[in-house]
Design a protein around this motif. Sequence first.
Motif, PDB file in Angstrom:
ATOM      1  N   GLY A  61       0.796  -1.224   0.000  1.00  0.00           N
ATOM      2  CA  GLY A  61       0.000   0.000   0.000  1.00  0.00           C
ATOM      3  C   GLY A  61       0.823   1.265   0.000  1.00  0.00           C
ATOM      4  N   ALA A  62       0.209   2.335  -0.502  1.00  0.00           N
ATOM      5  CA  ALA A  62       0.806   3.674  -0.509  1.00  0.00           C
ATOM      6  C   ALA A  62       2.166   3.681  -1.192  1.00  0.00           C
ATOM      7  CB  ALA A  62       0.911   4.238   0.913  1.00  0.00           C
ATOM      8  N   GLY A  63       2.247   3.017  -2.350  1.00  0.00           N
ATOM      9  CA  GLY A  63       3.508   3.012  -3.079  1.00  0.00           C
ATOM     10  C   GLY A  63       4.646   2.363  -2.330  1.00  0.00           C
ATOM     11  N   ASN A  64       4.337   1.300  -1.586  1.00  0.00           N
ATOM     12  CA  ASN A  64       5.318   0.567  -0.772  1.00  0.00           C
ATOM     13  C   ASN A  64       5.669   1.285   0.523  1.00  0.00           C
ATOM     14  OD1 ASN A  64       7.534  -1.311  -3.039  1.00  0.00           O
ATOM     15  ND2 ASN A  64       5.343  -1.392  -2.729  1.00  0.00           N
ATOM     16  N   ASN A  65       5.079   2.443   0.773  1.00  0.00           N
ATOM     17  CA  ASN A  65       5.483   3.227   1.938  1.00  0.00           C
ATOM     18  C   ASN A  65       4.980   2.648   3.255  1.00  0.00           C
ATOM     19  OD1 ASN A  65       7.018   5.319   0.695  1.00  0.00           O
ATOM     20  ND2 ASN A  65       5.121   6.235  -0.050  1.00  0.00           N
ATOM     21  N   ILE A  66       3.866   1.920   3.230  1.00  0.00           N
ATOM     22  CA  ILE A  66       3.330   1.348   4.477  1.00  0.00           C
ATOM     23  C   ILE A  66       4.316   0.343   5.060  1.00  0.00           C
ATOM     24  CG2 ILE A  66       1.528  -0.122   5.434  1.00  0.00           C
ATOM     25  CD1 ILE A  66      -0.465   1.276   3.611  1.00  0.00           C
ATOM     26  N   GLY A  67       4.787  -0.570   4.230  1.00  0.00           N
ATOM     27  CA  GLY A  67       5.744  -1.556   4.706  1.00  0.00           C
ATOM     28  C   GLY A  67       7.071  -0.946   5.099  1.00  0.00           C
ATOM     29  N   LEU A  68       7.507   0.038   4.326  1.00  0.00           N
ATOM     30  CA  LEU A  68       8.780   0.690   4.627  1.00  0.00           C
ATOM     31  C   LEU A  68       8.702   1.454   5.945  1.00  0.00           C
ATOM     32  CD1 LEU A  68      11.055   0.272   2.575  1.00  0.00           C
ATOM     33  CD2 LEU A  68      10.930   2.694   2.052  1.00  0.00           C
ATOM     34  N   ARG A  69       7.570   2.124   6.180  1.00  0.00           N
ATOM     35  CA  ARG A  69       7.392   2.857   7.439  1.00  0.00           C
ATOM     36  C   ARG A  69       7.388   1.906   8.627  1.00  0.00           C
ATOM     37  NH1 ARG A  69       2.042   6.153   7.644  1.00  0.00           N
ATOM     38  NH2 ARG A  69       1.220   4.025   7.609  1.00  0.00           N
ATOM     39  N   ALA A  70       6.741   0.751   8.466  1.00  0.00           N
ATOM     40  CA  ALA A  70       6.723  -0.237   9.551  1.00  0.00           C
ATOM     41  C   ALA A  70       8.136  -0.694   9.882  1.00  0.00           C
ATOM     42  CB  ALA A  70       5.857  -1.431   9.152  1.00  0.00           C
ATOM     43  N   GLY A  71       8.951  -0.876   8.836  1.00  0.00           N
ATOM     44  CA  GLY A  71      10.329  -1.257   9.078  1.00  0.00           C
ATOM     45  C   GLY A  71      11.120  -0.147   9.753  1.00  0.00           C
ATOM     46  N   ALA A  72      10.892   1.093   9.319  1.00  0.00           N
ATOM     47  CA  ALA A  72      11.612   2.225   9.902  1.00  0.00           C
ATOM     48  C   ALA A  72      11.277   2.417  11.374  1.00  0.00           C
ATOM     49  CB  ALA A  72      11.282   3.497   9.121  1.00  0.00           C
ATOM     50  N   ARG A  73      10.061   2.039  11.758  1.00  0.00           N
ATOM     51  CA  ARG A  73       9.618   2.235  13.145  1.00  0.00           C
ATOM     52  C   ARG A  73       9.849   1.012  14.026  1.00  0.00           C
ATOM     53  NH1 ARG A  73       3.862   5.516  12.210  1.00  0.00           N
ATOM     54  NH2 ARG A  73       4.818   7.507  11.577  1.00  0.00           N
ATOM     55  N   ALA A  74      10.360  -0.058  13.447  1.00  0.00           N
ATOM     56  CA  ALA A  74      10.610  -1.276  14.221  1.00  0.00           C
ATOM     57  C   ALA A  74      11.798  -1.081  15.157  1.00  0.00           C
ATOM     58  CB  ALA A  74      10.863  -2.448  13.281  1.00  0.00           C
ATOM     59  N   ALA A  75      11.877  -1.931  16.160  1.00  0.00           N
ATOM     60  CA  ALA A  75      12.999  -1.864  17.102  1.00  0.00           C
ATOM     61  C   ALA A  75      14.305  -2.153  16.364  1.00  0.00           C
ATOM     62  CB  ALA A  75      12.800  -2.874  18.221  1.00  0.00           C
ATOM     63  N   PRO A  76      15.340  -1.344  16.598  1.00  0.00           N
ATOM     64  CA  PRO A  76      16.623  -1.542  15.906  1.00  0.00           C
ATOM     65  C   PRO A  76      17.454  -2.639  16.554  1.00  0.00           C
ATOM     66  CG  PRO A  76      16.762   0.369  17.348  1.00  0.00           C
ATOM     67  CD  PRO A  76      15.350  -0.136  17.451  1.00  0.00           C
ATOM     68  N   ASP A  77      16.917  -3.859  16.539  1.00  0.00           N
ATOM     69  CA  ASP A  77      17.590  -4.980  17.192  1.00  0.00           C
ATOM     70  C   ASP A  77      18.077  -6.045  16.214  1.00  0.00           C
ATOM     71  OD1 ASP A  77      15.181  -6.048  16.404  1.00  0.00           O
ATOM     72  OD2 ASP A  77      14.371  -6.271  18.437  1.00  0.00           O
ATOM     73  N   GLY A  78      17.847  -5.813  14.911  1.00  0.00           N
ATOM     74  CA  GLY A  78      18.309  -6.778  13.923  1.00  0.00           C
ATOM     75  C   GLY A  78      17.325  -7.883  13.621  1.00  0.00           C
ATOM     76  N   TYR A  79      16.156  -7.852  14.259  1.00  0.00           N
ATOM     77  CA  TYR A  79      15.176  -8.908  14.056  1.00  0.00           C
ATOM     78  C   TYR A  79      14.077  -8.533  13.064  1.00  0.00           C
ATOM     79  CZ  TYR A  79      17.296 -11.598  17.797  1.00  0.00           C
ATOM     80  OH  TYR A  79      18.189 -12.328  18.545  1.00  0.00           O
ATOM     81  N   THR A  80      14.098  -7.302  12.580  1.00  0.00           N
ATOM     82  CA  THR A  80      13.158  -6.882  11.545  1.00  0.00           C
ATOM     83  C   THR A  80      13.936  -6.347  10.353  1.00  0.00           C
ATOM     84  OG1 THR A  80      11.448  -6.286  13.163  1.00  0.00           O
ATOM     85  CG2 THR A  80      11.249  -5.355  10.958  1.00  0.00           C
ATOM     86  N   LEU A  81      13.690  -6.955   9.200  1.00  0.00           N
ATOM     87  CA  LEU A  81      14.318  -6.536   7.959  1.00  0.00           C
ATOM     88  C   LEU A  81      13.229  -6.156   6.964  1.00  0.00           C
ATOM     89  CD1 LEU A  81      16.948  -9.425   7.625  1.00  0.00           C
ATOM     90  CD2 LEU A  81      17.304  -7.144   8.612  1.00  0.00           C
ATOM     91  N   VAL A  82      13.589  -5.377   5.968  1.00  0.00           N
ATOM     92  CA  VAL A  82      12.642  -4.956   4.938  1.00  0.00           C
ATOM     93  C   VAL A  82      13.270  -5.195   3.570  1.00  0.00           C
ATOM     94  CG1 VAL A  82      11.201  -3.084   4.062  1.00  0.00           C
ATOM     95  CG2 VAL A  82      11.828  -3.128   6.492  1.00  0.00           C
ATOM     96  N   MET A  83      12.456  -5.697   2.631  1.00  0.00           N
ATOM     97  CA  MET A  83      12.944  -5.813   1.258  1.00  0.00           C
ATOM     98  C   MET A  83      12.730  -4.478   0.554  1.00  0.00           C
ATOM     99  SD  MET A  83      14.482  -7.345  -1.074  1.00  0.00           S
ATOM    100  CE  MET A  83      14.689  -8.894  -0.191  1.00  0.00           C
ATOM    101  N   GLY A  84      13.802  -3.774   0.347  1.00  0.00           N
ATOM    102  CA  GLY A  84      13.723  -2.506  -0.365  1.00  0.00           C
ATOM    103  C   GLY A  84      13.959  -2.716  -1.851  1.00  0.00           C
ATOM    104  N   GLU A  85      13.520  -1.769  -2.637  1.00  0.00           N
ATOM    105  CA  GLU A  85      13.776  -1.797  -4.077  1.00  0.00           C
ATOM    106  C   GLU A  85      13.796  -0.367  -4.598  1.00  0.00           C
ATOM    107  OE1 GLU A  85      10.961  -0.984  -6.056  1.00  0.00           O
ATOM    108  OE2 GLU A  85       9.659  -0.921  -4.316  1.00  0.00           O
ATOM    109  N   THR A  86      13.964  -0.231  -5.889  1.00  0.00           N
ATOM    110  CA  THR A  86      14.190   1.087  -6.477  1.00  0.00           C
ATOM    111  C   THR A  86      13.108   2.085  -6.105  1.00  0.00           C
ATOM    112  OG1 THR A  86      15.215  -0.037  -8.353  1.00  0.00           O
ATOM    113  CG2 THR A  86      14.698   2.289  -8.628  1.00  0.00           C
ATOM    114  N   SER A  87      11.849   1.667  -6.233  1.00  0.00           N
ATOM    115  CA  SER A  87      10.755   2.611  -6.008  1.00  0.00           C
ATOM    116  C   SER A  87      10.734   3.136  -4.584  1.00  0.00           C
ATOM    117  CB  SER A  87       9.417   1.950  -6.339  1.00  0.00           C
ATOM    118  OG  SER A  87       9.353   1.597  -7.696  1.00  0.00           O
ATOM    119  N   ASN A  88      10.745   2.218  -3.605  1.00  0.00           N
ATOM    120  CA  ASN A  88      10.561   2.696  -2.234  1.00  0.00           C
ATOM    121  C   ASN A  88      11.824   3.306  -1.626  1.00  0.00           C
ATOM    122  OD1 ASN A  88      12.026   0.365  -1.288  1.00  0.00           O
ATOM    123  ND2 ASN A  88      10.122  -0.811  -1.259  1.00  0.00           N
ATOM    124  N   LEU A  89      12.994   2.928  -2.109  1.00  0.00           N
ATOM    125  CA  LEU A  89      14.227   3.461  -1.529  1.00  0.00           C
ATOM    126  C   LEU A  89      14.817   4.638  -2.294  1.00  0.00           C
ATOM    127  CD1 LEU A  89      16.168   0.207  -0.525  1.00  0.00           C
ATOM    128  CD2 LEU A  89      14.841   1.723   0.955  1.00  0.00           C
TER     129      LEU A  89
END
Length: 289
Positions: A37-65
């Motif tokens: 959703g939202a041009g991949n921004n929903i998933g990317l935002r969830a990743g950005a707001r996740a705890a920085p502990d190494g247990y959450t990763l996001v598949m980025g690509e040209t459009s969203n990054l």
Amino acid sequence: MISPSPPGGGTDAMSRLVAARLTEAAKWRLVVENMPGAGNNIGLRAGARAAPDGYTLVMGETSNLAVNPFLFKKLDFSAVDDLVPVALMGTGPLVLVVRTESRFDSVAAVLEAGKKNELFYASSGNGTVGHLVAESLRNTAGIKLQHVPYKGAGQAMADLLGGQVDLYFASLTAALPQIAAGKLRPLAVTSEKRHNALPNVATFGEKGFPGLSYTVFYGVVAPAGIPEAVLNLLNKEINSALDTDEVRAVFAKQGITPQLISRGQFASFLAAERAKWAAVVKTTGATVD
């Protein structure tokens, strides 16, 4: 592993490939969660707001990054500052496809029709590479194209095959199975040279559009703030898991060229991609706000 797109497209395929290979090679248990959703921004935002502990990763690509930071003016997170590069997986071009029953048998036929009447093209969402490449073609060739954005490559492909739209700049990952099945006709690829997966399909440069040379990339990112040692470990394990003949064969079938590089190299690559796509957004005048 957050996949910020629905099932059926290249981003989701890459997410599941990484998860499967790491589960097998590193014995880590990865669960892929689709957050489209939202041009991949929903998933990317969830990743950005996740705890920085190494247990959450996001598949980025040209459009969203590389595109969205310049296309969306009102995001409540920053893909540049709130996410850090982990591992670049691979790159590949787009291919302009029509269904095999289409009256268009060449790029020239598309251009001729587009100068007379409005044509409808699909994309996997606002701000995706397919959207911007089509807008570049529209501006360069002076043809009439109407954008029809979808919520992912799967939906865009379904409507192209169903005849609801005329054209689609698709990733090779999404298009190759349909081309092999005889359901789609490839007209041209956006790589500088002909691609090994479609050796008989000309480049846009060969068709008189040397500026229409673009690739998509897929890479893993993570929330900013993760310790450097953890990020380096993630890079090492992902690269190791993907550096096999089996994965290279999978990449080849999907039209992806492996790019298993260091985090520093990925960061430099990402900076260059962002500069390039910022210029494309400015030149095409594309907007989603």
